[in-house]
Each structure stands twice: as structure tokens, then as C-alpha cells.
Motif scaffolding. Sequence first.
Motif, PDB file in Angstrom:
ATOM      1  N   LEU A 100       0.804  -1.226   0.000  1.00 22.79           N
ATOM      2  CA  LEU A 100       0.000   0.000   0.000  1.00 22.79           C
ATOM      3  C   LEU A 100       0.835   1.273   0.000  1.00 22.79           C
ATOM      4  O   LEU A 100       0.326   2.349  -0.311  1.00 22.79           O
ATOM      5  CB  LEU A 100      -0.979  -0.013   1.173  1.00 22.79           C
ATOM      6  N   ARG A 102       2.777   2.006  -2.161  1.00 21.23           N
ATOM      7  CA  ARG A 102       2.858   2.355  -3.588  1.00 21.23           C
ATOM      8  C   ARG A 102       1.617   3.109  -4.058  1.00 21.23           C
ATOM      9  O   ARG A 102       1.486   3.430  -5.234  1.00 21.23           O
ATOM     10  CB  ARG A 102       3.034   1.098  -4.435  1.00 21.23           C
ATOM     11  N   GLU A 103       0.691   3.373  -3.141  1.00 20.70           N
ATOM     12  CA  GLU A 103      -0.558   4.040  -3.488  1.00 20.70           C
ATOM     13  C   GLU A 103      -0.288   5.388  -4.158  1.00 20.70           C
ATOM     14  O   GLU A 103       0.440   6.229  -3.614  1.00 20.70           O
ATOM     15  CB  GLU A 103      -1.396   4.251  -2.220  1.00 20.70           C
ATOM     16  N   ARG A 104      -0.837   5.557  -5.337  1.00 25.09           N
ATOM     17  CA  ARG A 104      -0.694   6.798  -6.088  1.00 25.09           C
ATOM     18  C   ARG A 104      -2.055   7.182  -6.656  1.00 25.09           C
ATOM     19  O   ARG A 104      -2.608   6.443  -7.483  1.00 25.09           O
ATOM     20  CB  ARG A 104       0.289   6.634  -7.251  1.00 25.09           C
ATOM     21  N   THR A 107      -3.802   6.402 -10.458  1.00 23.34           N
ATOM     22  CA  THR A 107      -3.182   5.260 -11.128  1.00 23.34           C
ATOM     23  C   THR A 107      -3.895   3.973 -10.721  1.00 23.34           C
ATOM     24  O   THR A 107      -4.528   3.899  -9.674  1.00 23.34           O
ATOM     25  CB  THR A 107      -1.678   5.143 -10.775  1.00 23.34           C
ATOM     26  N   ASP A 108      -3.765   2.978 -11.573  1.00 22.43           N
ATOM     27  CA  ASP A 108      -4.408   1.692 -11.321  1.00 22.43           C
ATOM     28  C   ASP A 108      -3.508   0.804 -10.480  1.00 22.43           C
ATOM     29  O   ASP A 108      -2.312   0.704 -10.723  1.00 22.43           O
ATOM     30  CB  ASP A 108      -4.718   0.987 -12.642  1.00 22.43           C
ATOM     31  N   ALA A 109      -4.115   0.141  -9.509  1.00 21.88           N
ATOM     32  CA  ALA A 109      -3.400  -0.839  -8.689  1.00 21.88           C
ATOM     33  C   ALA A 109      -3.607  -2.246  -9.232  1.00 21.88           C
ATOM     34  O   ALA A 109      -2.706  -3.072  -9.187  1.00 21.88           O
ATOM     35  CB  ALA A 109      -3.886  -0.767  -7.243  1.00 21.88           C
ATOM     36  N   THR A 121     -10.419  -2.110 -13.942  1.00 25.12           N
ATOM     37  CA  THR A 121      -9.317  -1.669 -13.090  1.00 25.12           C
ATOM     38  C   THR A 121      -9.837  -1.299 -11.708  1.00 25.12           C
ATOM     39  O   THR A 121     -11.013  -1.013 -11.518  1.00 25.12           O
ATOM     40  CB  THR A 121      -8.593  -0.441 -13.687  1.00 25.12           C
ATOM     41  N   SER A 123      -8.444   1.336  -8.763  1.00 31.11           N
ATOM     42  CA  SER A 123      -7.446   2.380  -8.504  1.00 31.11           C
ATOM     43  C   SER A 123      -6.766   2.158  -7.157  1.00 31.11           C
ATOM     44  O   SER A 123      -7.296   1.470  -6.283  1.00 31.11           O
ATOM     45  CB  SER A 123      -8.103   3.760  -8.522  1.00 31.11           C
ATOM     46  N   TRP A 124      -5.598   2.762  -7.012  1.00 31.28           N
ATOM     47  CA  TRP A 124      -4.889   2.676  -5.726  1.00 31.28           C
ATOM     48  C   TRP A 124      -5.739   3.224  -4.586  1.00 31.28           C
ATOM     49  O   TRP A 124      -5.863   2.562  -3.538  1.00 31.28           O
ATOM     50  CB  TRP A 124      -3.554   3.409  -5.806  1.00 31.28           C
ATOM     51  N   LEU A 127      -8.467   0.646  -3.827  1.00 28.15           N
ATOM     52  CA  LEU A 127      -7.898  -0.550  -3.192  1.00 28.15           C
ATOM     53  C   LEU A 127      -7.542  -0.256  -1.739  1.00 28.15           C
ATOM     54  O   LEU A 127      -7.952  -0.979  -0.827  1.00 28.15           O
ATOM     55  CB  LEU A 127      -6.660  -1.024  -3.958  1.00 28.15           C
ATOM     56  N   ALA A 128      -6.773   0.791  -1.517  1.00 25.63           N
ATOM     57  CA  ALA A 128      -6.323   1.115  -0.160  1.00 25.63           C
ATOM     58  C   ALA A 128      -7.501   1.415   0.765  1.00 25.63           C
ATOM     59  O   ALA A 128      -7.516   0.975   1.922  1.00 25.63           O
ATOM     60  CB  ALA A 128      -5.360   2.294  -0.197  1.00 25.63           C
TER      61      ALA A 128
END
Length: 191
Positions: A100, A102-104, A107-109, A121, A123-124, A127-128
Motif C-alpha cells: 500500500l 505504492r498508493e498513487r 493510477t491503477d493498482a 481496473t 485504482s490505488w 484498493l487502499a
Amino acid sequence: MEPARTAEGDLLWRPSPDQVAGANLTAFTRWLERERGRQFADYAALWRWSVRDLDGFWQAVWDYFDVQASTPPTAVLGRRGMPGAQWFPGARLNYAQHVLRRERPGTDAVVYTREGVALSTLSWPDLAGRVRVLATVLREMGVRRGDRVVALLPNVPEAIIAMLAATSVGAIWAMCSPDFGWRGVLDRLRQ
């Protein structure tokens, strides 16, 4: 026309110069040169170093990927015997934290597809956010470090979310897809 035949040892693919330049391995070797003063003539030389100097190589991997541990390891390799090698003994870290971080935003996670669903997709931030919500629910249910959390799920984004939520609270995660059949599920989850 008869299809081309291949024999053992035939080279089937070679990356383009642009692919080599953009590869993670290329970035790692550049980092080794810049940060550690290590130069390798080719991949074979890097490979030889990786298997001859296990401590040096794996410490470099740890450092390159900026592995963050709440308790640092006492060594790179504790027990060397196989099976049973002990890597980075004493280290305490959280896998979900590393994913997590790397969450941006924007952008797609996760990029995924499933039956009846077009390529999609996650997204970050989505997801987070879902991981944080589920981790809170798990804690409220009494799930703590060392508990086991298992799931019977197909390979879908919800499985990733559940795994990250469980590992974020320190639980041990296991999952099995329903397509394993009941015997496969029992064999997997009884472990």
C-alpha cells in the motif's frame, strides 16, 4: 506450410534494447553500480555474484526495494541449510504496508477480468480504502496478529483486498478458489 520446429536450447525470444533499458533488472544493476560500486559485465556475472555472495546479494535486494521493518533483521541468512533456510531472522515487517505504500492517486493498482466482465481496473485509492475498511472490520471482530483468516474465493479483486486487510492486522492468510472442488479446498485449508 509446416510450423517451425524448435529444439531444446533454441533461443525463442530476445528483448529489444528498449525493453532491456527499461527492465527492473537493469535499474537494479545501475543502482548496484551507483550505490555499491559493483559492476557486472553481463547477466551471467550478476547471477554468479547472486549465488556466491548470498548475504551481499540479498542485502542489496532488501536495500534496493527499501524494505522497511519495525524490527530490523539480525542477519541476512540465519540458517543456511535447505530445506529450512532462515532469511532475515529477527525482522518484523508488514507485507500490506509495503504494497500500500505504492498508493498513487490517479493510477491503477489492479487490472483484472472475469467471466462476463470486460477488462476492469481498481485504482490505488479504491484498493487502499477498501483494505482499510475491511482491516477495521476484522479488528472489530477480534482478529489479531497470528490469527488465521481463510477464504473460499475466486481470483478476484476482493481476494486481494481481503489478503491485504488480513495481513495488515498481522493475521495469517490462506485462500482457495472454489474451482478446486471440495476435496481440494479441504486439502488446502486443513494445512
